[in-house]
Design an enzyme around this catalytic site. Sequence first.
Site, short mmCIF file in Angstrom:
data_model
loop_
_atom_site.label_atom_id
_atom_site.label_comp_id
_atom_site.label_asym_id
_atom_site.label_seq_id
_atom_site.Cartn_x
_atom_site.Cartn_y
_atom_site.Cartn_z
N ASP A 56 0.83 -1.20 0.00
CA ASP A 56 0.00 0.00 0.00
C ASP A 56 0.87 1.25 0.00
OD1 ASP A 56 -2.36 -1.42 0.05
OD2 ASP A 56 -2.57 -1.34 2.23
N TYR A 90 5.62 -8.68 8.71
CA TYR A 90 5.39 -7.24 8.82
C TYR A 90 5.59 -6.79 10.26
CZ TYR A 90 2.80 -7.77 4.38
OH TYR A 90 2.43 -8.06 3.10
N ASP A 118 -6.84 2.50 7.84
CA ASP A 118 -5.48 3.05 7.99
C ASP A 118 -5.58 4.56 7.89
OD1 ASP A 118 -5.85 3.57 5.28
OD2 ASP A 118 -4.10 2.46 4.60
N ARG A 164 -4.33 -4.25 7.37
CA ARG A 164 -5.35 -3.27 7.73
C ARG A 164 -6.61 -3.95 8.26
NH1 ARG A 164 -6.96 -0.33 2.92
NH2 ARG A 164 -5.82 -1.81 1.64
#
Length: 274
Positions: A52, A80, A94, A186
């Site tokens: 993203d 992550y 987000d 997210r």
Amino acid sequence: MEEQPITPARFDFEAGEVLLLDKPLTWTSFDVVRKVKNTLRIKKIGHAGTLDPLATGLLILCTGKKTKQIDLIQAQEKEYTGTFRLGQTTPSFDLETPVDQELAYEHLTEEELRAALASFIGLINQTPPLFSAVKVNGERAYEVARRGDEAEIKSKQVTIKEFELTRVALPEVDFRVVCSKGTYIRSLARDYGAALGVGAHLTKLVRTRIGEYRLEDALTMEAVQALRPPRPEGEQDRPPRQRRERLPERRTGLEYYQSQQDAAASTPDTPPVS
């Protein structure tokens, strides 16, 4: 043994290379592909897994004959790290969109925060965000969302191998996740906040690993620029291109978050939950 400098001679882009890049904040994955393609004069190039715009970290590019490995690389597990902000929700889960709901979070204990992680380990059902690239009736979901329309997105199964909190400083918690292809962090933020009953959204995301490929081995965009080959004799410089405007939604969310950070900086630090 002394590390060898990174030079154009070390790469054969036509035969095929797997390039590890550290994607800058606000750049789309396509921005990176286009910049690397134009800078290094690569004819055939593609990326192995989208990040993203508001995420940073490892983006893998394949060139030449190595583009055949893209599907194989994409299928590998991902790692992550990042930050969830508890007590607030946003439509995009987000910072792309501003906060639309605020809930009390102060009552949460660290024990409760860590206990809630267990329900997300293993094979789980997850619904992708409306602000995502999944297809809805032949159209990208984010295109529907940015028109203000509603769309039904089907849930899918993903695997969360590891999920841990690395810092607790309410309303923020830092995390590390190891997960399968197709996992939306997210959505994990949204679902984790819902499990706690306080809501949450993602404020920071860094992809640190894809399979055995690691962020610490990645090139910065500045390092890519340094690899730019000399312009062929006789070729004229192109006029500079006008930089395209970023989406207003992204700026709105980031400006809100930065204003919150500035406000927090002017007050005493929130102590970690005990």
